[in-house]
Design an enzyme around this catalytic site. Structure first.
Site, short mmCIF file in Angstrom:
data_model
loop_
_atom_site.label_atom_id
_atom_site.label_comp_id
_atom_site.label_asym_id
_atom_site.label_seq_id
_atom_site.Cartn_x
_atom_site.Cartn_y
_atom_site.Cartn_z
N ASP A 78 46.05 47.31 46.04
CA ASP A 78 45.97 47.94 45.49
C ASP A 78 47.92 47.73 44.85
OD1 ASP A 78 45.52 48.66 42.41
OD2 ASP A 78 44.16 50.64 43.69
N ASP A 127 45.32 43.46 39.91
CA ASP A 127 46.07 43.96 40.28
C ASP A 127 44.97 44.54 41.39
OD1 ASP A 127 44.08 46.32 38.79
OD2 ASP A 127 45.42 46.87 38.75
N GLU A 128 43.64 44.02 42.03
CA GLU A 128 43.37 44.87 43.18
C GLU A 128 42.48 44.04 44.40
OE1 GLU A 128 40.94 47.92 43.47
OE2 GLU A 128 40.43 47.98 41.55
#
Lengths: 367, 425
Positions: free
Chosen positions: B51, B144-145
């Site tokens: 993350d 973003d993860e």
């Protein structure tokens, strides 16, 4: 009412009649078949309010009268009764009939025949006769193209009309179109142009299956009636305007491609194997005297097949729905099917090398 | 003499120099770093959650060093919501999904930056490539993860997953200039929880044995599937911790909470059988926007709707999909959410058609309402080959279809803005 009838005769008639009765009905009596016994024999009548069939059957009538009983139950019982037996049907009470055959005995509920809706045929100004075979041809070569999409209800049938001294049947669903011509029967010159609903098309086709007799056809603006020997089928017509189909039949497709029907349909069938359903596009590449068929399915792989063909025009790439191609190919009796093409975004014209009376138009897909 | 042939098990790794040790350590013998991770099961764990820390904000700070010590909030317009807040802003209580005005009240000095999605997407692509170097089993959740399944990678890389992840974290920091937090465990649920534990720049590991104990005291809302409503329901029934759920009879939970009950019971026991799936099937494609001021004028709403439809159409075409159901989403000034959908006979990916259908839905709504948000989406997705078929009879439809594809071809060749429909002006 009391009648006695041979099982085989009754079964054959019920087979025709029960096809019209819908499995689910909101009006109970529409699930029933009406049995009308008179001196001549009995008449079996079924209707779904749009379509009515009357079939006259030989029977021994000991007491005239009429009633209505569940069509599917009656059909199922008769089907299971041994061949060659006789069936006796007798009305015992107002709401019950008894059916006897050999050791079997059924008490079945019935509904009074006065409540059974009858289709008034009204006046049928146009009347002509044609051969069962001719009608079967008009139906078979177009039926597959009938639309099932309900928003364009006027495409949900076969457009039958007389034009240029021909009787023509046309069907389309917007993606393909089939148009078949036949000789205009005497008396059909003034026939109104009609759209015969899909269900009626199916029922009349069942009726003329295997028959080579002539059948008489009567037409008005709202109804059509077919008479074949002991059977009379009356149907309402689709109340709508069939689109001007001649406008969509391409006139200037100059790139011709002739290909052997059997080879073509088995090729299409082979490459279409890898598409998840047959509605996937088959890409045609016409180049250097060869036709390359390609199907790409990201989940299942790629299929390519190359066949040498006679094609002397510029290179062309065009896609078609595999199932639609197979539908058309199955209606082509001739040795070859002839494609006339214009470009990758324009409809293709397909003909039967043996039958210049049948024309098919197929819209391409984007590939 | 009996020769001891005990296989040595790694119990400790260094995040700085990637050394591994077979005893627990307090600092690294090789590089003296204190960034040591000790865990009894570290060698056998292979499901990771990566993350990025305050992703959008970190990217903006990277590109503008002047922002380094300012509170930065990424979000749209005066009325939009916070999509990311940097850690400085977070210390003031700013959270994602919070309306901007609220965030500004908490942190008036914050600098609001409009998101630059292209920049974030580019960075995300590089991160994905870096992750791809250690395993092909990557399941991106958003830009973003992502989840990573590193099972079996030890044989290939001759390194245990924990070391590969430590290297990845460093590489991302070096190549992109942002930090990530990593969670490593034996399933997705626990990996995700781990990555949250010591954010930012975190690296947490949770083994099978300790997970039971760890979960016991945690609040129920960390369970996947427990949102606001279920949390309230559980709390009202006196259930506050995961331990309580674990002790319950699964049949009772299912009876009381339905099918989600069996799901939360397994999670409470540290069980999660979901696999890391590299390509998730797209179920719907949609876009929405929040206005700076509430709007009730349908003509103006219609204009925004068109731009959204164009975006939905563009993404459908890229993904080779079209939708059979078209959904219009509206949020009133009183935060009431309205969704209206319409199912069509033939799936479509054309902006023009998506617009026509959603516009019809828009005009069916009452006229006196004010809206703060509008969105449009397609679902019930089908392969694009089955969409927008040319029609023999409806030639105007065929022509519209051809026009839109021709416009797309022109745009591809000469640029997005070269050709537009009149209504976008």
């Amino acid at each position: 009412m009391k009648v006695s009838i041979e099982r085989g005769i009754l079964l054959k008639a019920l087979n025709h009649v029960q096809g019209i009765v819908e499995r689910r009905n909101t009006i109970p009596i529409l699930s029933n078949v009406k049995i009308d016994a008179n001196k001549k024999g009995i008449a079996l009548i079924a209707t779904d309010l749009d379509l009515e069939i009357i079939e006259n059957v030989e029977a021994t009538v000991s007491r005239a009268g009429s009633t209505t009983i569940s069509a599917h139950t009656l059909y199922d019982i008769i089907r299971k009764i041994p061949e060659g037996s006789f069936v006796e049907i007798e009305q015992k009470q107002d709401n019950q009939i008894e059916l006897r055959s050999g050791q079997s005995n059924f008490d079945l509920p019935c509904l009074p025949d006065e409540d059974f809706p009858e289709m008034s045929s009204g006046e049928m100004p146009c009347s002509f006769t044609m051969g069962s075979n001719d009608l079967a041809r008009l139906i078979d070569k177009t039926k597959f193209a009938i639309s099932t999409e309900e928003t364009r209800y006027y495409l949900n049938g076969i457009f039958l009309h007389s034009i240029d001294n021909e009787l023509r049947s046309v069907a389309t669903d917007g993606h393909r179109l089939a148009c078949v011509k036949s000789k205009l029967p005497a008396g059909a010159e003034e026939m109104p142009s009609v759209i015969i609903p899909r269900k009626t098309v199916g029922e009349i086709r069942k009726l003329i299956e295997g028959s080579s007799d002539d059948l008489s056809i009567k037409v008005s603006d709202t109804k059509i009636q077919f008479n074949l020997k002991d059977v009379q089928l009356t149907s309402k017509l689709i109340d709508g305007t069939f689109p001007d189909y001649e406008r969509v039949i391409p006139k200037n497709n100059d790139k011709e491609l002739s290909i052997e029907t059997k080879i073509f349909s088995s090729s299409i069938d082979r490459v279409a194997t890898i598409s998840s359903d047959k509605s996937k596009a088959v890409k045609f590449l016409l180049k250097d005297g060869a036709l390359t068929l390609t199907v790409v399915n990201p989940d299942a792989g790629t299929a390519v097949e190359k066949t040498p063909v006679q094609y002397d025009y510029e290179e062309l790439e065009i896609g078609f729905n595999a199932r639609y191609l197979l539908d058309i190919a199955s209606q082509i009796d001739g040795h070859d099917m002839v494609f006339a093409l214009e470009g990758s975004g324009s409809p293709a014209l397909i003909r039967d090398s043996n039958d210049d009376q049948a024309t098919y138009v197929l819209m391409p897909m984007r590939v | 003499m009996i020769k001891e042939r005990v296989k040595k098990i790694i119990l400790s790794i260094c995040r700085e120099c990637f050394s591994s040790f077979c005893e627990k350590r307090n600092y690294c013998e090789n590089c003296s770093s204190l960034k040591i991770i000790n865990n009894n099961e570290i060698e056998s764990l292979s499901i990771a959650h990566v993350d990025c820390d305050a992703f959008y904000a970190s990217i903006e700070k990277r590109d503008n060093p002047k922002l380094k010590n300012s509170a930065v909030i990424i979000g749209g317009g005066k009325r939009g919501v916070v999509s990311t807040a940097c850690y400085l802003a977070r210390t003031k209580g700013v959270k994602s999904a919070m309306p901007i005005y609220k965030a500004l009240k908490l942190c008036p000095e914050a600098i609001i930056i409009k998101p630059n999605m292209k920049k974030y997407r580019d960075a995300s692509k590089i991160i994905n490539t870096l992750m791809g170097e250690i395993t092909p089993l990557i399941e991106p959740i958003s830009l973003d993860e992502a989840f990573l399944d590193l099972s079996g990678t030890k044989r290939l890389h001759k390194k245990i997953p924990a070391i590969l992840l430590a290297e990845l974290s460093k590489k991302i920091n070096k190549n992109i200039g942002i930090s990530v937090s990593i969670g490593l465990s034996y399933n997705k649920f626990l990996a995700k929880i781990c990555s949250e534990i010591d954010k930012p720049k975190g690296f947490s590991v949770l083994g099978k044995r300790e997970s039971k104990q760890f979960l016991y005291q945690q609040p129920v809302e960390i369970l996947w599937g427990v949102g606001k409503i279920l949390k309230r329901k559980l709390n009202n029934d006196g259930i506050k911790t995961i331990g309580q759920i674990k002790e319950m009879n699964p049949q009772d939970i299912i009876k009381r909470y339905g099918s989600i009950g069996s799901h939360i019971h397994s999670l409470s026991n540290g069980q999660d059988s979901r696999k890391v799936i590299p390509f998730r099937q797209i179920k719907s494609i949609s876009h929405e926007t929040t206005f700076d001021h509430d709007i009730s004028n349908k003509k103006i709403l219609e204009k925004t709707l068109w731009t959204l439809c164009e975006k939905v159409s563009k993404r459908s075409k890229i993904n080779g999909l079209g939708g059979q159901t078209i959904t219009l989403k509206l949020k009133t000034n009183e935060f009431k959410l309205l969704t209206r959908s319409f199912t069509i006979i033939e799936p479509t990916q054309l902006g023009e058609l998506i617009f026509n259908y959603s516009k019809k839905l828009l005009y069916k709504e009452k006229n006196n309402l004010k809206y703060r948000l509008i969105g449009v989406g397609i679902s019930n997705l089908k392969d694009s080959e089955l969409c927008d078929l040319y029609d023999l009879i409806n030639t105007s439809k065929t022509n519209d279809t051809k026009i839109e594809y021709a416009m797309d071809t022109i745009r591809k060749k000469f640029g997005e803005d070269l050709i537009k429909k009149g209504r976008s002006l």
